[in-house]
Design a protein around this motif. Structure first.
Motif, PDB file in Angstrom:
ATOM      1  N   HIS A   3       0.833  -1.195   0.000  1.00 11.08           N
ATOM      2  CA  HIS A   3       0.000   0.000   0.000  1.00 11.08           C
ATOM      3  C   HIS A   3       0.870   1.249   0.000  1.00 11.08           C
ATOM      4  CE1 HIS A   3      -2.170   3.345   1.969  1.00 11.08           C
ATOM      5  NE2 HIS A   3      -3.198   2.901   1.262  1.00 11.08           N
ATOM      6  N   THR A   4       2.073   1.139   0.590  1.00 11.80           N
ATOM      7  CA  THR A   4       2.982   2.276   0.700  1.00 11.80           C
ATOM      8  C   THR A   4       4.354   1.899   0.167  1.00 11.80           C
ATOM      9  OG1 THR A   4       1.826   2.991   2.711  1.00 11.80           O
ATOM     10  CG2 THR A   4       3.999   3.955   2.285  1.00 11.80           C
ATOM     11  N   ILE A   5       4.922   2.768  -0.667  1.00 12.42           N
ATOM     12  CA  ILE A   5       6.282   2.573  -1.171  1.00 12.42           C
ATOM     13  C   ILE A   5       7.092   3.805  -0.812  1.00 12.42           C
ATOM     14  CG2 ILE A   5       7.710   2.355  -3.235  1.00 12.42           C
ATOM     15  CD1 ILE A   5       5.377   0.733  -4.455  1.00 12.42           C
ATOM     16  N   VAL A   6       8.210   3.576  -0.140  1.00 18.40           N
ATOM     17  CA  VAL A   6       9.045   4.659   0.356  1.00 18.40           C
ATOM     18  C   VAL A   6      10.425   4.596  -0.302  1.00 18.40           C
ATOM     19  CG1 VAL A   6      10.088   5.733   2.393  1.00 18.40           C
ATOM     20  CG2 VAL A   6       7.877   4.554   2.592  1.00 18.40           C
ATOM     21  N   ILE A   7      10.924   5.741  -0.726  1.00 15.52           N
ATOM     22  CA  ILE A   7      12.309   5.871  -1.141  1.00 15.52           C
ATOM     23  C   ILE A   7      13.011   6.689  -0.063  1.00 15.52           C
ATOM     24  CG2 ILE A   7      13.913   6.696  -2.890  1.00 15.52           C
ATOM     25  CD1 ILE A   7      12.131   4.472  -3.912  1.00 15.52           C
ATOM     26  N   ALA A   8      14.070   6.140   0.534  1.00 21.69           N
ATOM     27  CA  ALA A   8      14.797   6.820   1.607  1.00 21.69           C
ATOM     28  C   ALA A   8      16.236   7.051   1.169  1.00 21.69           C
ATOM     29  CB  ALA A   8      14.761   5.991   2.882  1.00 21.69           C
ATOM     30  N   ASP A   9      16.825   8.173   1.636  1.00 20.46           N
ATOM     31  CA  ASP A   9      18.163   8.525   1.151  1.00 20.46           C
ATOM     32  C   ASP A   9      19.291   7.933   1.986  1.00 20.46           C
ATOM     33  OD1 ASP A   9      17.983  10.136   3.409  1.00 20.46           O
ATOM     34  OD2 ASP A   9      18.842  11.905   2.429  1.00 20.46           O
ATOM     35  N   ASP A  10      18.967   7.264   3.106  1.00 20.62           N
ATOM     36  CA  ASP A  10      19.998   6.499   3.813  1.00 20.62           C
ATOM     37  C   ASP A  10      19.331   5.400   4.628  1.00 20.62           C
ATOM     38  OD1 ASP A  10      19.059   7.709   6.144  1.00 20.62           O
ATOM     39  OD2 ASP A  10      21.015   8.442   6.790  1.00 20.62           O
ATOM     40  N   VAL A  11      20.138   4.444   5.101  1.00 20.25           N
ATOM     41  CA  VAL A  11      19.575   3.240   5.710  1.00 20.25           C
ATOM     42  C   VAL A  11      18.964   3.525   7.071  1.00 20.25           C
ATOM     43  CG1 VAL A  11      21.750   2.488   6.794  1.00 20.25           C
ATOM     44  CG2 VAL A  11      20.016   0.788   6.156  1.00 20.25           C
ATOM     45  N   THR A  12      19.530   4.462   7.842  1.00 19.40           N
ATOM     46  CA  THR A  12      18.927   4.757   9.143  1.00 19.40           C
ATOM     47  C   THR A  12      17.567   5.423   8.960  1.00 19.40           C
ATOM     48  OG1 THR A  12      20.146   6.851   9.300  1.00 19.40           O
ATOM     49  CG2 THR A  12      21.148   4.920  10.329  1.00 19.40           C
ATOM     50  N   GLY A  13      17.454   6.285   7.955  1.00 19.80           N
ATOM     51  CA  GLY A  13      16.163   6.894   7.649  1.00 19.80           C
ATOM     52  C   GLY A  13      15.164   5.880   7.155  1.00 19.80           C
ATOM     53  N   ALA A  14      15.645   4.888   6.409  1.00 17.15           N
ATOM     54  CA  ALA A  14      14.769   3.828   5.917  1.00 17.15           C
ATOM     55  C   ALA A  14      14.175   3.028   7.078  1.00 17.15           C
ATOM     56  CB  ALA A  14      15.547   2.909   4.976  1.00 17.15           C
ATOM     57  N   ASN A  15      15.015   2.703   8.054  1.00 19.30           N
ATOM     58  CA  ASN A  15      14.524   1.977   9.225  1.00 19.30           C
ATOM     59  C   ASN A  15      13.626   2.861  10.087  1.00 19.30           C
ATOM     60  OD1 ASN A  15      15.835  -0.426   8.640  1.00 19.30           O
ATOM     61  ND2 ASN A  15      17.715   0.231   9.627  1.00 19.30           N
ATOM     62  N   ASP A  16      13.986   4.128  10.158  1.00 17.33           N
ATOM     63  CA  ASP A  16      13.205   5.107  10.917  1.00 17.33           C
ATOM     64  C   ASP A  16      11.758   5.136  10.427  1.00 17.33           C
ATOM     65  OD1 ASP A  16      12.083   7.470  11.899  1.00 17.33           O
ATOM     66  OD2 ASP A  16      13.453   8.785  10.837  1.00 17.33           O
ATOM     67  N   ILE A  17      11.551   5.167   9.127  1.00 20.73           N
ATOM     68  CA  ILE A  17      10.181   5.198   8.609  1.00 20.73           C
ATOM     69  C   ILE A  17       9.556   3.799   8.607  1.00 20.73           C
ATOM     70  CG2 ILE A  17      10.730   4.975   6.132  1.00 20.73           C
ATOM     71  CD1 ILE A  17       8.542   7.183   5.704  1.00 20.73           C
ATOM     72  N   GLY A  18      10.383   2.787   8.435  1.00 20.10           N
ATOM     73  CA  GLY A  18       9.856   1.425   8.451  1.00 20.10           C
ATOM     74  C   GLY A  18       9.194   1.069   9.766  1.00 20.10           C
ATOM     75  N   ILE A  19       9.765   1.546  10.882  1.00 20.45           N
ATOM     76  CA  ILE A  19       9.192   1.195  12.180  1.00 20.45           C
ATOM     77  C   ILE A  19       7.824   1.836  12.373  1.00 20.45           C
ATOM     78  CG2 ILE A  19      10.268   3.113  13.458  1.00 20.45           C
ATOM     79  CD1 ILE A  19       9.559  -0.490  14.683  1.00 20.45           C
ATOM     80  N   MET A  20       7.551   2.927  11.693  1.00 15.58           N
ATOM     81  CA  MET A  20       6.239   3.561  11.834  1.00 15.58           C
ATOM     82  C   MET A  20       5.134   2.616  11.357  1.00 15.58           C
ATOM     83  SD  MET A  20       7.119   6.273  13.251  1.00 15.58           S
ATOM     84  CE  MET A  20       8.383   7.545  13.397  1.00 15.58           C
TER      85      MET A  20
END
Length: 428
Positions: A3-20
């Motif tokens: 339902h949601t596709i995210v592009i993140a500019d670094d891995v910590t930010g990717a995990n940061d939004i993934g946990i939401m």
């Protein structure tokens, strides 16, 4: 299809939004984008792709984001989010534009505020713990010094699309007023910055933006978007845990006040914490000797301890000396940062291999990316939140590393202690 596709500019930010999404009871997977490879992803509710593009040139960052979206079906009903640093460091305009171009869209909403981590936006001026961005710790960022607080101005410098803003006074009129303001903004702007004073604003914005095709900014809004999605899908989060005993390794490459305080806390607790002399990384012989010395410290500690931490020099005088020596060698700040991350990652990989370590904590986005590449981690499943925006995660392929990849500027003083506790809980 997620339902949601995210592009993140670094891995910590990717995990940061993934946990939401994960803490709302949705499945969230984080994958590293590999140029030239067709993305193959496991089924999930929220797919997060880390382009590792914060330190790239603008054109390279644009290409990565654009290419990452080419292998993903552009189905209706899917929400696309471009996750960026919560203080706008990096290639903001290039990456937002790449998403818009790849999806053929002409309007994106930007929500950068993250109140739980002290980031607020009032009249499109951004604050960090109540201090204007240009006066905060980020004015001294070694790669992306933030010298302006006006988000409209920052983004407008990086895009040819027109940038506007909607101020918080509109919010008093509720969903109807906000939606009307957004429709009016579409007549004049391609991007619109939204104020965020507190979590109440985020909750309101999530209701207004649940069907918005493109959203850009921090991860904070996604906490409320994810709750809405989980409720509509009838999903929730509940797990039981048992505690295990395993060795844990931690490395820190960030120079932010938060990571410095976290490192000092672990030292004060009497934990084995060892320092990498970054001044000795500029020639081959000194580098080899320093990494050998550091690893011998790790080996001695693991004879009696289950936790070891290594970190780069972080005191102002030491950092200044490192920069001066690097400059004399013709090495800039970004390249020096990469040298430090690579050195820390090399020692970490040695420890992981020798002691078969599967619990790892990393402080710093660049350092996290370096280690994940060194361990050939292709993707991660986001698990449990430790603090706001800071989760545990597990690699999707064997040997199933359980990790905490923390943005340098996030987390309380005792965060590493909390992370160890979480990593040693086995879910079932």
């Amino acid at each position: 299809m997620p339902h949601t596709i995210v592009i993140a500019d670094d891995v910590t930010g990717a995990n940061d939004i993934g946990i939401m999404y994960a803490k709302a009871g949705l499945s969230a997977l984080v994958y590293s984008f590999k140029e030239g490879e067709k993305g193959e992803y496991l089924p999930c509710d929220a797919l997060v792709i880390d382009t590792d593009s914060r330190f790239d040139a603008e054109k390279d960052a644009y290409r990565k984001v654009y290419d990452a979206l080419q292998n993903i079906p552009k189905e209706e009903g899917v929400q696309f989010i471009d996750k960026q640093c919560s203080v706008f460091r990096g290639n903001i305009g290039a990456e937002f534009d790449a998403m818009m171009d790849a999806l053929g869209e002409d309007f994106g909403v930007v929500v950068l505020g993250f109140p739980n981590n002290g980031r607020t936006t009032l009249h499109h001026i951004h604050y960090v713990h109540g201090v204007r961005l240009e006066e905060s710790q980020f004015k001294n960022d070694p790669v992306h010094p933030m010298l302006c607080s006006d988000l409209v101005e920052i983004l407008q410098r990086q895009t040819k699309r027109k940038v506007g803003a909607i101020d918080y006074e509109v919010y008093s009129g509720g969903e109807k007023a906000v939606k009307e303001a957004l429709e009016k903004a579409k007549e004049s702007f391609q991007y619109v910055i939204m104020d965020v004073r507190d979590n109440g604003d985020l909750e309101l914005l999530a209701k207004c933006l649940k069907n918005q095709r493109i959203i850009c900014g921090s991860s904070a809004l996604s906490e409320y978007l994810a709750k809405q999605e989980a409720e509509s899908a009838g999903k929730g989060a509940f797990r039981k845990f048992t505690k295990v005993r395993e060795k844990v390794f931690c490395m820190a490459g960030s120079l932010t006040p938060q990571t410095i305080a976290q490192t000092a806390y672990m030292k004060q607790k009497g934990c084995p914490v060892f320092t990498l002399d970054t001044r000795k990384l500029l020639n081959k012989n000194d580098r080899e000797k320093e990494l050998k010395r550091l690893y011998q410290e790790v080996q001695r500690a693991y004879k009696t301890e289950d936790f070891v931490m290594i970190h780069s020099m972080n005191q102002p005088k030491e950092v200044a000396e490192t920069k001066e020596l690097a400059a004399l060698a013709g090495i800039g700040n970004t390249e020096m940062s990469t040298l430090v991350s690579s050195a820390l990652s090399e020692v970490t990989r040695q420890a992981v291999t020798e002691y078969q370590i599967r619990r790892i904590i990393v402080c710093g986005g660049d350092t996290s990316a370096s280690l994940c590449a060194g361990l050939n981690i292709r993707g991660m499943r986001v698990l449990e939140e430790i603090e706001a925006g800071l989760p545990t995660c597990e690699s999707v392929e064997e040997p199933y590393y359980r990790m905490v990849l923390k943005s340098g500027s996030f987390g309380s003083e005792n965060f590493i202690e909390k992370a160890i506790e979480k990593l040693l809980l086995e879910g079932r």
